[in-house]
Write an enzyme that holds these catalytic residues in place. Structure first.
Site, short mmCIF file in Angstrom:
data_model
loop_
_atom_site.label_atom_id
_atom_site.label_comp_id
_atom_site.label_asym_id
_atom_site.label_seq_id
_atom_site.Cartn_x
_atom_site.Cartn_y
_atom_site.Cartn_z
CE LYS A 187 16.60 -7.53 35.81
NZ LYS A 187 17.63 -7.69 36.85
CG ASN A 188 16.34 -10.97 38.16
OD1 ASN A 188 17.15 -10.28 37.52
ND2 ASN A 188 15.49 -10.46 39.02
NE ARG A 216 24.25 -5.81 43.46
CZ ARG A 216 25.22 -5.61 44.36
NH1 ARG A 216 25.78 -4.46 44.44
NH2 ARG A 216 25.60 -6.57 45.16
CG ASP A 261 21.99 -1.03 43.82
OD1 ASP A 261 21.68 -2.00 43.13
OD2 ASP A 261 21.62 -0.88 45.01
CG ASP A 267 12.83 -7.52 42.05
OD1 ASP A 267 13.31 -8.59 41.64
OD2 ASP A 267 13.48 -6.69 42.70
C1 EPZ Z 1 18.44 -10.63 43.12
O1 EPZ Z 1 19.42 -9.71 43.59
C2 EPZ Z 1 17.76 -9.97 41.92
N1 EPZ Z 1 18.75 -9.68 40.91
C3 EPZ Z 1 17.10 -8.67 42.36
O2 EPZ Z 1 16.37 -8.15 41.25
C4 EPZ Z 1 16.10 -8.98 43.46
O3 EPZ Z 1 15.58 -7.76 43.95
C5 EPZ Z 1 16.82 -9.71 44.63
O4 EPZ Z 1 17.46 -10.90 44.13
C6 EPZ Z 1 15.86 -10.13 45.72
O5 EPZ Z 1 14.88 -10.95 45.23
C7 EPZ Z 1 19.17 -10.69 40.11
O6 EPZ Z 1 18.80 -11.84 40.21
C8 EPZ Z 1 20.14 -10.30 39.05
P1 EPZ Z 1 19.94 -10.97 47.30
P2 EPZ Z 1 20.53 -10.22 44.64
O7 EPZ Z 1 21.34 -11.42 47.35
O8 EPZ Z 1 20.76 -11.64 44.43
C9 EPZ Z 1 21.61 -9.16 51.39
C10 EPZ Z 1 15.71 -6.54 39.66
O9 EPZ Z 1 15.12 -5.45 39.71
N2 EPZ Z 1 22.90 -9.84 51.07
O10 EPZ Z 1 18.88 -11.98 47.30
O11 EPZ Z 1 21.67 -9.29 44.56
C11 EPZ Z 1 21.30 -8.02 50.41
O12 EPZ Z 1 21.97 -6.84 50.74
C12 EPZ Z 1 16.77 -6.88 40.71
O13 EPZ Z 1 15.51 -7.41 38.81
C13 EPZ Z 1 23.96 -9.72 51.96
O14 EPZ Z 1 23.83 -9.06 52.99
O15 EPZ Z 1 19.74 -10.01 46.02
C14 EPZ Z 1 19.79 -7.91 50.52
O16 EPZ Z 1 19.44 -7.14 51.63
C15 EPZ Z 1 16.93 -5.81 41.72
N3 EPZ Z 1 25.10 -10.35 51.67
C16 EPZ Z 1 19.37 -9.36 50.73
O17 EPZ Z 1 20.53 -10.07 51.19
C17 EPZ Z 1 25.27 -11.11 50.52
O18 EPZ Z 1 26.35 -11.68 50.30
C18 EPZ Z 1 18.84 -10.06 49.48
O19 EPZ Z 1 19.71 -9.87 48.46
C19 EPZ Z 1 24.19 -11.21 49.63
C20 EPZ Z 1 23.00 -10.57 49.92
#
Ligand code: EPZ
Length: 417
Positions: A22-23, A92, A116, A304
């Protein structure tokens, strides 16, 4: 009626086929905006999130056609570079169209993704990185209005190795003028899969899968065929299922080289896992042993996997301490549901203490998100009586025919719509 019913049915056996990731596929679909022509994505999972991304692309004027696990995507060029609230609100990850739209069309209007169950989930790193490449942003009425007069290569250092921020900057940099470097980049296998497809399209990317990615911008990219990598989170779900219910299974198509840390962790709990000719072999014949878990960006234990590990710990012998280091706000919402099944878990901030119990009991529980829903369903495999996971459509977002695959392994599972 949107639920998944699970009843205990003894050790699992047989084999299960892992679907495409998916990701990864969501970003590969967004990358089709970068070039004209017909793309074909093979091994594209039939999950709800892919449908949302296809709806989003179609709302922009892109044509998508599914045939089995192949997804054909053709992008003519007359694109409306807009991602409306109705679609972003449903998923998102839609934010990953921002980079490709800016890079190819010089403008984009994308609804801000809301928070979320995990918390606020800001996109500041996406915007800061694109700004360094010359984009300007106006945020009003809930939308990011973005524009640029052609992106320029830049050196971007990410504050945290954000997965989708890395994806967005990568898809922007491939058409930017000059060279870009993304430092402290996310190293997930899905990022490397995206880079592999972009390079096949004619991009010049090196270092994907490491924390430093170099990109030499090019004038134009072309459409290609690409096979989506297998979903490592789904594969780990089946390993966890064997750990919880016992038995011996093969997981077809899984890539053990993408799952080192989680295989080690589940191995330490008592699940024997080894690569097989066509994927993974997993077996468990005694009660799990507790261990401590701390989530980290890849190659650490992915956040995850955590709900799966918490359910394993809930029926293990001993006490395990779980620390969430990626989504520090609130990724323990499902714990209260697990406790309704008799689990003994205490949460404090981004820590949880899980005291294993010999038995769980079936109950009506609610899926707060995709991974939580699956973790509760796995608990149902060993809980006395029936477990009804409500709001099971969360599970459909990321798992293709989850109930059918469980039944294929000998479990009693029924999806009710
Ligand atoms: C991706 O989300 C995945 N989703 C998530 O999977 C996964 O949990 C996550 O990466 C972490 O591995 C997809 O790929 C579609 P991040 P993403 O940006 O990219 C902070 C599932 O169940 N952050 O790596 O949105 C954020 O708040 C989903 O398949 C900022 O602060 O996660 C978090 O604490 C759930 N500012 C951390 O970084 C930003 O601009 C990691 O988030 C971006 C992120």
């Amino acid at each position: 009626m949107d639920s998944l019913l699970v009843r205990p049915s003894g050790p699992l056996s047989g084999s299960v086929q892992v679907s495409g990731a998916k990701n990864s596929v969501l970003k590969l679909l967004a990358a089709t905006l970068l070039a004209r022509g017909e793309f074909v994505l093979h091994n594209a999972p039939r999950i709800a999130d892919v449908e949302v991304m296809c709806d989003l692309l179609m709302s922009m004027g892109v044509d998508t056609r599914r045939s089995g696990s192949d997804l054909a995507v053709s992008c003519s060029g007359d694109i409306v570079p807009e991602a409306p609230y109705e679609l972003v609100e449903r998923m998102r990850a839609s934010i990953v169209v921002l980079g490709p739209l800016l890079a190819r069309f010089g403008r984009a209007r994308v609804s801000m993704p809301g928070g979320d169950n995990f918390g606020t989930r800001p996109i500041d790193m996406h915007l800061k990185g694109l700004e360094m490449m010359g984009a300007t942003f106006d945020i009003h009425h809930g939308y990011v209005e973005a524009s640029c007069d052609g992106l320029l290569g830049a050196r971007v250092v990410l504050e945290f190795p954000s997965h989708t921020a890395t994806d967005n900057l990568l898809m922007a940099a491939v058409l930017a003028k000059g060279a870009s470097t993304i430092e402290n980049a996310a190293r997930e296998p899905e990022v490397a899969d995206l880079a592999a497809m972009l390079n096949r399209m004619g991009a010049r990317i090196s270092g994907a899968g490491t924390s430093t990615i170099e990109v030499e911008g090019v004038e134009e990219l072309s459409a290609v065929e690409h096979t989506v990598i297998p979903d490592r989170i789904e594969a780990a779900t089946w390993v966890a299922a064997v750990g919880i219910a016992g038995g011996e299974i093969t997981i077809e198509g899984a890539r053990s080289d993408h799952m080192d840390m989680v295989i080690q962790k589940m191995g330490a709990m008592g699940v024997r896992v080894s690569p097989s000719r066509s994927g993974l072999w997993a077996s468990c014949s005694r009660r799990l042993q507790s261990t401590d878990v701390a989530t980290l960006p890849y190659p650490g234990i992915a956040t995850d996997y955590k709900p799966l590990l918490v359910t394993m710990l809930a029926v293990s012998e001993g006490i395990g301490i779980v620390t969430e280091n990626v989504f520090r706000d609130n990724r323990f919402a499902y714990v209260a549901e697990l406790m309704r099944m008799g689990a003994d878990v205490r949460t404090e901030g981004h820590h949880a203490v899980v005291r294993g119990v010999p038995r769980l009991s079936g109950a009506r529980v609610k899926a707060h998100d995709l991974r939580a829903g699956v973790a509760l369903a796995l608990a149902g495999l060993v809980a006395e009586g029936e477990t009804e996971v409500q709001e099971a459509s969360h599970i459909d977002r990321g798992y293709e025919d989850f109930a059918g695959k469980l039944r294929g392994l000998g479990a009693e599972a029924e999806r009710r719509r």
